[in-house]
Design a protein around this motif. Structure first.
Motif, PDB file in Angstrom:
ATOM      1  N   THR A   9       0.858  -1.188   0.000  1.00  0.00           N
ATOM      2  CA  THR A   9       0.000   0.000   0.000  1.00  0.00           C
ATOM      3  C   THR A   9       0.892   1.235   0.000  1.00  0.00           C
ATOM      4  OG1 THR A   9      -1.653  -1.206   1.282  1.00  0.00           O
ATOM      5  CG2 THR A   9      -1.887   1.189   1.178  1.00  0.00           C
ATOM      6  N   ILE A  10       0.601   2.136  -0.946  1.00  0.00           N
ATOM      7  CA  ILE A  10       1.386   3.367  -1.080  1.00  0.00           C
ATOM      8  C   ILE A  10       0.428   4.560  -1.167  1.00  0.00           C
ATOM      9  CG2 ILE A  10       3.174   2.097  -2.341  1.00  0.00           C
ATOM     10  CD1 ILE A  10       2.128   3.899  -4.820  1.00  0.00           C
ATOM     11  N   ASP A  11       0.980   5.745  -1.179  1.00  0.00           N
ATOM     12  CA  ASP A  11       0.208   6.954  -1.457  1.00  0.00           C
ATOM     13  C   ASP A  11       0.004   6.988  -2.975  1.00  0.00           C
ATOM     14  OD1 ASP A  11      -0.665   9.512  -2.096  1.00  0.00           O
ATOM     15  OD2 ASP A  11       0.843  10.527  -0.880  1.00  0.00           O
ATOM     16  N   PRO A  12      -1.227   6.905  -3.468  1.00  0.00           N
ATOM     17  CA  PRO A  12      -1.444   6.848  -4.915  1.00  0.00           C
ATOM     18  C   PRO A  12      -0.927   8.073  -5.669  1.00  0.00           C
ATOM     19  CG  PRO A  12      -3.542   7.058  -3.763  1.00  0.00           C
ATOM     20  CD  PRO A  12      -2.480   6.851  -2.722  1.00  0.00           C
ATOM     21  N   ALA A  13      -0.737   9.179  -4.987  1.00  0.00           N
ATOM     22  CA  ALA A  13      -0.179  10.367  -5.638  1.00  0.00           C
ATOM     23  C   ALA A  13       1.282  10.147  -6.033  1.00  0.00           C
ATOM     24  CB  ALA A  13      -0.301  11.581  -4.720  1.00  0.00           C
ATOM     25  N   ARG A  14       1.904   9.118  -5.458  1.00  0.00           N
ATOM     26  CA  ARG A  14       3.312   8.824  -5.751  1.00  0.00           C
ATOM     27  C   ARG A  14       3.474   7.569  -6.611  1.00  0.00           C
ATOM     28  NH1 ARG A  14       7.069   8.952  -0.839  1.00  0.00           N
ATOM     29  NH2 ARG A  14       8.546   9.432  -2.491  1.00  0.00           N
ATOM     30  N   ALA A  15       2.409   7.170  -7.282  1.00  0.00           N
ATOM     31  CA  ALA A  15       2.413   5.921  -8.047  1.00  0.00           C
ATOM     32  C   ALA A  15       3.491   5.884  -9.125  1.00  0.00           C
ATOM     33  CB  ALA A  15       1.040   5.676  -8.670  1.00  0.00           C
ATOM     34  N   VAL A  16       3.667   6.958  -9.852  1.00  0.00           N
ATOM     35  CA  VAL A  16       4.672   6.964 -10.930  1.00  0.00           C
ATOM     36  C   VAL A  16       6.065   6.760 -10.347  1.00  0.00           C
ATOM     37  CG1 VAL A  16       5.744   8.383 -12.722  1.00  0.00           C
ATOM     38  CG2 VAL A  16       3.253   8.329 -12.503  1.00  0.00           C
ATOM     39  N   GLU A  17       6.361   7.445  -9.256  1.00  0.00           N
ATOM     40  CA  GLU A  17       7.663   7.297  -8.599  1.00  0.00           C
ATOM     41  C   GLU A  17       7.851   5.877  -8.056  1.00  0.00           C
ATOM     42  OE1 GLU A  17       8.802  10.745  -5.839  1.00  0.00           O
ATOM     43  OE2 GLU A  17       6.626  10.900  -6.084  1.00  0.00           O
ATOM     44  N   ARG A  42      -1.262  -3.447 -10.202  1.00  0.00           N
ATOM     45  CA  ARG A  42      -1.974  -2.409  -9.452  1.00  0.00           C
ATOM     46  C   ARG A  42      -3.436  -2.818  -9.327  1.00  0.00           C
ATOM     47  NH1 ARG A  42      -1.693   4.124 -10.510  1.00  0.00           N
ATOM     48  NH2 ARG A  42      -2.273   4.708  -8.380  1.00  0.00           N
ATOM     49  N   VAL A  43      -3.975  -2.699  -8.132  1.00  0.00           N
ATOM     50  CA  VAL A  43      -5.361  -3.072  -7.877  1.00  0.00           C
ATOM     51  C   VAL A  43      -6.275  -2.009  -8.469  1.00  0.00           C
ATOM     52  CG1 VAL A  43      -7.075  -3.531  -6.077  1.00  0.00           C
ATOM     53  CG2 VAL A  43      -4.710  -4.347  -5.807  1.00  0.00           C
ATOM     54  N   ILE A  44      -7.157  -2.412  -9.345  1.00  0.00           N
ATOM     55  CA  ILE A  44      -8.035  -1.471 -10.059  1.00  0.00           C
ATOM     56  C   ILE A  44      -8.988  -0.770  -9.094  1.00  0.00           C
ATOM     57  CG2 ILE A  44      -9.925  -1.340 -11.744  1.00  0.00           C
ATOM     58  CD1 ILE A  44      -8.419  -3.646 -13.248  1.00  0.00           C
ATOM     59  N   ALA A  48      -4.270   2.743  -4.430  1.00  0.00           N
ATOM     60  CA  ALA A  48      -3.194   2.796  -3.441  1.00  0.00           C
ATOM     61  C   ALA A  48      -2.575   1.412  -3.229  1.00  0.00           C
ATOM     62  CB  ALA A  48      -3.720   3.324  -2.108  1.00  0.00           C
ATOM     63  N   ARG A  49      -3.236   0.376  -3.746  1.00  0.00           N
ATOM     64  CA  ARG A  49      -2.788  -1.000  -3.487  1.00  0.00           C
ATOM     65  C   ARG A  49      -2.144  -1.627  -4.723  1.00  0.00           C
ATOM     66  NH1 ARG A  49      -7.822  -3.786  -2.073  1.00  0.00           N
ATOM     67  NH2 ARG A  49      -6.507  -5.611  -2.269  1.00  0.00           N
ATOM     68  N   TYR A  50      -1.054  -2.321  -4.465  1.00  0.00           N
ATOM     69  CA  TYR A  50      -0.324  -3.071  -5.495  1.00  0.00           C
ATOM     70  C   TYR A  50      -0.097  -4.482  -4.994  1.00  0.00           C
ATOM     71  CZ  TYR A  50       1.034   1.143  -8.082  1.00  0.00           C
ATOM     72  OH  TYR A  50       1.033   2.290  -8.835  1.00  0.00           O
ATOM     73  N   ARG A  51       0.192  -5.374  -5.928  1.00  0.00           N
ATOM     74  CA  ARG A  51       0.650  -6.722  -5.603  1.00  0.00           C
ATOM     75  C   ARG A  51       1.967  -6.950  -6.324  1.00  0.00           C
ATOM     76  NH1 ARG A  51      -5.096  -8.363  -5.646  1.00  0.00           N
ATOM     77  NH2 ARG A  51      -4.985  -8.424  -7.891  1.00  0.00           N
ATOM     78  N   LEU A  52       2.980  -7.297  -5.566  1.00  0.00           N
ATOM     79  CA  LEU A  52       4.240  -7.732  -6.133  1.00  0.00           C
ATOM     80  C   LEU A  52       4.179  -9.252  -6.164  1.00  0.00           C
ATOM     81  CD1 LEU A  52       7.179  -6.942  -7.026  1.00  0.00           C
ATOM     82  CD2 LEU A  52       7.833  -7.519  -4.675  1.00  0.00           C
ATOM     83  N   VAL A  53       4.322  -9.822  -7.358  1.00  0.00           N
ATOM     84  CA  VAL A  53       4.238 -11.274  -7.537  1.00  0.00           C
ATOM     85  C   VAL A  53       5.619 -11.760  -7.973  1.00  0.00           C
ATOM     86  CG1 VAL A  53       3.088 -13.146  -8.761  1.00  0.00           C
ATOM     87  CG2 VAL A  53       1.805 -11.059  -8.182  1.00  0.00           C
TER      88      VAL A  53
END
Length: 99
Positions: A9-17, A42-44, A48-53
């Motif tokens: 989980t990240i701040d979605p405003a920083r997704a590109v970074e 990235r969770v649609i 703010a949520r991602y999965r690293l697989v």
């Protein structure tokens, strides 16, 4: 083969970074003993949520060899500053493939 699924989980405003940081970390996974591949999803429903697989030969390749290596330290240095909550990591083994 073992599949590691890390919920991040990240701040979605920083997704590109964040995505750039994970791309920069990819060579550390590629060089890790027993690592067979990795992807970032990235969770649609919640940007703010991602999965690293990550696919590993064995559980120990991830939990012992990778986590105890400089590759893990580099991964956390690159991606860790973006986490707004601790990652939740599960491991799975395929029991059947239907198609």
């Amino acid at each position: 083969m073992i599949t590691e699924i890390a919920a991040l989980t990240i701040d979605p405003a920083r997704a590109v970074e964040f995505e750039a940081a994970v791309a920069s970390a990819a060579p550390h996974f590629r060089s890790a003993e027993g690592c067979l591949g990795m992807s970032l999803e990235r969770v649609i429903e919640d940007p703010a949520r991602y999965r690293l697989v990550v696919h590993w030969e064995t559980l120990e390749h991830h939990t012992v060899l990778f986590r105890g290596s400089p590759h893990f330290a580099a991964w956390r240095a690159l991606a860790g500053p973006f986490f707004v909550a601790p990652p939740v990591v599960d491991h799975a083994r395929a029991v059947a493939r239907y198609f």
